[in-house]
Design an enzyme around this catalytic site. Structure first.
Site, mmCIF file in Angstrom:
data_model
loop_
_atom_site.group_PDB
_atom_site.id
_atom_site.type_symbol
_atom_site.label_atom_id
_atom_site.label_comp_id
_atom_site.label_asym_id
_atom_site.label_seq_id
_atom_site.Cartn_x
_atom_site.Cartn_y
_atom_site.Cartn_z
ATOM 1 N N ASN A 130 26.979 -13.843 -27.960
ATOM 2 C CA ASN A 130 25.795 -13.735 -28.826
ATOM 3 C C ASN A 130 25.667 -12.399 -29.560
ATOM 4 O O ASN A 130 25.048 -12.339 -30.619
ATOM 5 C CB ASN A 130 24.513 -14.079 -28.048
ATOM 6 C CG ASN A 130 24.192 -13.082 -26.970
ATOM 7 O OD1 ASN A 130 25.099 -12.517 -26.360
ATOM 8 N ND2 ASN A 130 22.922 -12.842 -26.728
ATOM 9 N N CYS B 196 19.360 -12.282 -25.371
ATOM 10 C CA CYS B 196 18.923 -12.249 -23.965
ATOM 11 C C CYS B 196 17.498 -11.732 -23.868
ATOM 12 O O CYS B 196 16.812 -11.997 -22.892
ATOM 13 C CB CYS B 196 19.872 -11.383 -23.150
ATOM 14 S SG CYS B 196 20.112 -9.754 -23.832
ATOM 15 N N GLU C 291 24.719 -8.275 -16.120
ATOM 16 C CA GLU C 291 23.475 -8.482 -16.884
ATOM 17 C C GLU C 291 23.469 -9.937 -17.331
ATOM 18 O O GLU C 291 24.407 -10.393 -17.984
ATOM 19 C CB GLU C 291 23.402 -7.525 -18.075
ATOM 20 C CG GLU C 291 23.259 -6.067 -17.672
ATOM 21 C CD GLU C 291 22.032 -5.751 -16.820
ATOM 22 O OE1 GLU C 291 21.004 -6.459 -16.976
ATOM 23 O OE2 GLU C 291 22.096 -4.835 -15.977
ATOM 24 N N GLU D 232 22.855 -0.072 -18.337
ATOM 25 C CA GLU D 232 23.792 0.074 -19.445
ATOM 26 C C GLU D 232 23.159 0.978 -20.495
ATOM 27 O O GLU D 232 21.967 1.219 -20.488
ATOM 28 C CB GLU D 232 24.090 -1.287 -20.070
ATOM 29 C CG GLU D 232 24.749 -2.240 -19.110
ATOM 30 C CD GLU D 232 25.607 -3.279 -19.815
ATOM 31 O OE1 GLU D 232 26.803 -3.017 -20.020
ATOM 32 O OE2 GLU D 232 25.078 -4.338 -20.175
HETATM 33 P P1 NAP Z 1 28.783 -17.295 -20.156
HETATM 34 O O1 NAP Z 1 29.113 -18.707 -20.360
HETATM 35 O O2 NAP Z 1 28.348 -16.852 -18.797
HETATM 36 O O3 NAP Z 1 30.084 -16.465 -20.605
HETATM 37 C C1 NAP Z 1 30.102 -15.062 -20.587
HETATM 38 C C2 NAP Z 1 31.538 -14.599 -20.471
HETATM 39 O O4 NAP Z 1 32.050 -14.969 -19.186
HETATM 40 C C3 NAP Z 1 32.483 -15.224 -21.492
HETATM 41 O O5 NAP Z 1 33.430 -14.268 -21.884
HETATM 42 C C4 NAP Z 1 33.139 -16.327 -20.692
HETATM 43 O O6 NAP Z 1 34.405 -16.719 -21.171
HETATM 44 C C5 NAP Z 1 33.282 -15.649 -19.361
HETATM 45 N N1 NAP Z 1 33.488 -16.567 -18.238
HETATM 46 C C6 NAP Z 1 33.154 -17.873 -18.130
HETATM 47 N N2 NAP Z 1 33.512 -18.339 -16.910
HETATM 48 C C7 NAP Z 1 34.105 -17.314 -16.251
HETATM 49 C C8 NAP Z 1 34.683 -17.159 -14.955
HETATM 50 N N3 NAP Z 1 34.718 -18.160 -14.083
HETATM 51 N N4 NAP Z 1 35.196 -15.949 -14.628
HETATM 52 C C9 NAP Z 1 35.154 -14.929 -15.491
HETATM 53 N N5 NAP Z 1 34.610 -15.007 -16.727
HETATM 54 C C10 NAP Z 1 34.084 -16.181 -17.094
HETATM 55 O O7 NAP Z 1 27.642 -16.788 -21.156
HETATM 56 P P2 NAP Z 1 27.553 -17.002 -22.748
HETATM 57 O O8 NAP Z 1 27.225 -18.426 -23.001
HETATM 58 O O9 NAP Z 1 28.744 -16.401 -23.393
HETATM 59 O O10 NAP Z 1 26.298 -16.080 -23.119
HETATM 60 C C11 NAP Z 1 24.979 -16.493 -23.003
HETATM 61 C C12 NAP Z 1 24.330 -15.922 -21.749
HETATM 62 O O11 NAP Z 1 24.470 -14.517 -21.735
HETATM 63 C C13 NAP Z 1 22.833 -16.176 -21.669
HETATM 64 O O12 NAP Z 1 22.504 -16.564 -20.352
HETATM 65 C C14 NAP Z 1 22.214 -14.815 -21.981
HETATM 66 O O13 NAP Z 1 20.941 -14.585 -21.434
HETATM 67 C C15 NAP Z 1 23.223 -13.904 -21.398
HETATM 68 N N6 NAP Z 1 23.134 -12.578 -21.981
HETATM 69 C C16 NAP Z 1 22.583 -11.589 -21.244
HETATM 70 C C17 NAP Z 1 22.458 -10.323 -21.781
HETATM 71 C C18 NAP Z 1 21.856 -9.209 -20.963
HETATM 72 O O14 NAP Z 1 22.080 -8.057 -21.295
HETATM 73 N N7 NAP Z 1 21.117 -9.524 -19.923
HETATM 74 C C19 NAP Z 1 22.905 -10.064 -23.080
HETATM 75 C C20 NAP Z 1 23.451 -11.115 -23.823
HETATM 76 C C21 NAP Z 1 23.570 -12.364 -23.263
HETATM 77 P P3 NAP Z 1 34.586 -18.060 -22.063
HETATM 78 O O15 NAP Z 1 33.822 -17.809 -23.295
HETATM 79 O O16 NAP Z 1 36.046 -18.139 -22.257
HETATM 80 O O17 NAP Z 1 34.002 -19.182 -21.240
#
Ligand code: NAP
Length: 489
Positions: free
Chosen positions: A155, A287, A253, A468
């Site tokens: 995102n 987020c 996070e 962070e």
């Molecule tokens: P996600 O599905 O959890 O993916 C995040 C990252 O993890 C991607 O690079 C993904 O790779 C990787 N990943 C997936 N499965 C994995 C595994 N088993 N082992 C290691 N890495 C793995 O999240 P997203 O859909 O990209 O992002 C949306 C989420 O991020 C929302 O929940 C949002 O709230 C959160 N977010 C939080 C913050 C904060 O600072 N709190 C900031 C931004 C976003 P692939 O893409 O290859 O699956």
């Protein structure tokens, strides 16, 4: 203008190399799925291991350079990135879908982060501590951890990789980075920029491809000393368990359910504007996005009317369209997830007050577009009031008092960001003390962060271990050593 499809390989040891398997994957434009934006090498576990090996080999030399020398490279990268701002922002829009204004701001943010840590390089050091005895000196040293693994979401595809990378590199660590498969281009462009700025080969290695394979290698590989992850709670908690046996340093996070509280004395025009920007800007895919609006009942009708008017005026359009305020959802699954959440809320008794329809005509025909959605009659126990949606869907909850507003705001598993709209200074301060989040806003949008300030959540939004951004980030990427020196004899 960029034209045509791009091609990226893995970035290992200063070289672009294909994945060991030879496999590839592509990304498509969320605003027009007929366009393939880029083809990537699909790295697997073997490639992750090669990336860790390259980072491990590069570590001793990189750690032995001074922070000032490392900072010079970051400052140079800032300049190079800024010079390419327009081109990179357009690529970001085509791959992730946000508006050009948002994407331009994000690329600028990445350049600013490099500039910030470049300047900070002159201050990275330890502390002199007074000793009990004369002729003695006691001081601390900040030392790098070694090979650190970074995993980032789609995102903010340039800001988040850079806000992890810049302090990690400044502190003398070497890095293996896996960007989200949905939008990896920015990370690979940043790797190019850093190498052009003088980063030695092996210090930064980027592996694109499936998350699971990368995660498995990070969990098992003894050379990896720390993990910084941003993404969903589901993936974050699984990774936390996977690395726990090795007890490596971990910073996660994750998700959120951020409230904006509108008190009875609030400027309601301001409140509607803040909720519109924080709820529907970035297509709600932040987020820190507002997803719950907790409103004192006496102003509920007036506020709701203003919010609906603002939502109606919010311009949904492909991100490259001038004046666009909200682009598409990033993919079909996210779009469907938004509709499912709205339907589930209605089934539980919520009322769809405005929006929430799929847009399919004209310029929307080939993209993942929807109207922003406003749900009323929402109660705290409903799924829509508890679970993250990650889309432009705002739920309004009515309360009878300030105390009830705080109770409702805190009554979720997450705790990342919150805002209150009020003219009452005392209430604002009481809210700041009682709200269970890491980012507290007063009369401001719940989104939007200062790069020089600490950032992170509490409860299930975070491991709540290290913060962070800003100078706080240096704590995660270094360990302290205490030196006792006796020169009295
Ligand atoms: P996600 O599905 O959890 O993916 C995040 C990252 O993890 C991607 O690079 C993904 O790779 C990787 N990943 C997936 N499965 C994995 C595994 N088993 N082992 C290691 N890495 C793995 O999240 P997203 O859909 O990209 O992002 C949306 C989420 O991020 C929302 O929940 C949002 O709230 C959160 N977010 C939080 C913050 C904060 O600072 N709190 C900031 C931004 C976003 P692939 O893409 O290859 O699956």
């Amino acid at each position: 203008m960029l034209a045509g499809m791009k091609r990226y390989d893995l970035f290992l040891n200063g070289q672009s190399v294909p994945a060991a398997s030879g496999k590839t994957f592509t990304t498509t434009n969320p605003a027009d799925t007929r366009e393939t934006v880029a083809t990537y090498s699909a790295g697997g576990r073997e490639d992750a291991a090669a990336a860790v090996a390259a980072a491990q080999a590069a570590f001793p030399k990189w750690a032995a350079t001074t922070s000032v020398a490392r900072g010079r490279i970051l400052s140079k990268a800032s300049q190079l990135l800024e010079a390419r701002k327009a081109e990179l922002a357009e690529l970001l829009v085509r791959e992730e879908g946000k508006t050009l204004t948002e994407a331009t701001g994000e690329v600028q943010r990445a350049a600013d982060i490099f500039r910030f840590y470049g300047g900070l390089s002159y201050t990275v050091g330890g502390q002199v501590i007074p000793h009990d005895l004369p002729g003695n000196l006691m001081f601390t040293r900040r030392e790098p951890l070694g090979v650190v693994a970074l995993i980032t979401p789609w995102n903010f595809p340039i800001a988040i990789p850079v806000w992890k990378l810049a302090p990690a590199l400044l502190c003398g660590n070497t890095v293996v980075l896996k960007p989200a498969s949905q939008a990896p281009a920015m990370t690979l462009e940043v790797a190019k920029v850093l190498h052009e700025a003088g980063l030695p080969a092996g210090v930064l290695n980027v592996v694109t491809g499936e998350g699971r394979a990368f995660g498995a290698e990070i969990a098992a590989n003894k050379a990896v000393t720390a993990l910084s992850f941003t993404g969903s709670h589901a993936v974050g908690s699984a990774l936390y368990q996977a690395v726990a046996p090795r007890m490596i340093r971990c910073q996660l996070e994750m998700g959120s359910k951020n409230p904006t509280i509108v008190l009875a004395d609030a400027d309601l025009d301001l409140a509607a504007k803040l909720v519109t920007i924080a709820g529907f800007g970035l297509t709600g895919q932040a987020c820190t996005a507002t997803s719950r609006v907790i409103v004192e009942r006496s102003v509920l009708p007036a506020f709701t009317e203003k919010l609906i008017a603002a939502a109606k005026a919010w311009k949904v359009a492909p991100g490259l369209t001038p004046g666009a305020q909200m682009g598409p959802a990033v993919n079909e699954a996210e779009l469907q997830g938004n509709f499912d959440a709205i339907q589930q809320a209605q089934a539980e008794g919520a009322e769809l007050l405005w929006g929430g329809a799929r847009l399919t005509e004209g310029e929307f025909a080939h993209g993942w577009f929807m109207q922003p959605a406003i749900l009323g009659n929402v109660t705290p126990a409903m799924k829509i009031a508890q679970e993250e949606v990650f889309g432009p869907v705002v739920a309004i909850l009515a309360v009878d008092s300030f105390d009830e507003a705080i109770t409702v705001a805190n009554g979720v598993q997450y705790g990342l960001s919150a805002s209150v709209v009020t003219r009452d200074f005392k209430r604002a301060m009481q809210y700041a003390e009682r709200i269970e989040v890491g980012v507290v806003k007063v009369n401001q949008i719940s989104t939007g962060l200062a790069l020089q300030a600490p950032f992170g959540g509490v409860k299930q939004s975070s491991t709540d271990s290290f913060r962070e951004q800003g100078t706080a980030a240096l704590d995660f990427y270094t360990r302290g050593k205490t030196v006792y020196l006796d020169y009295s004899a």
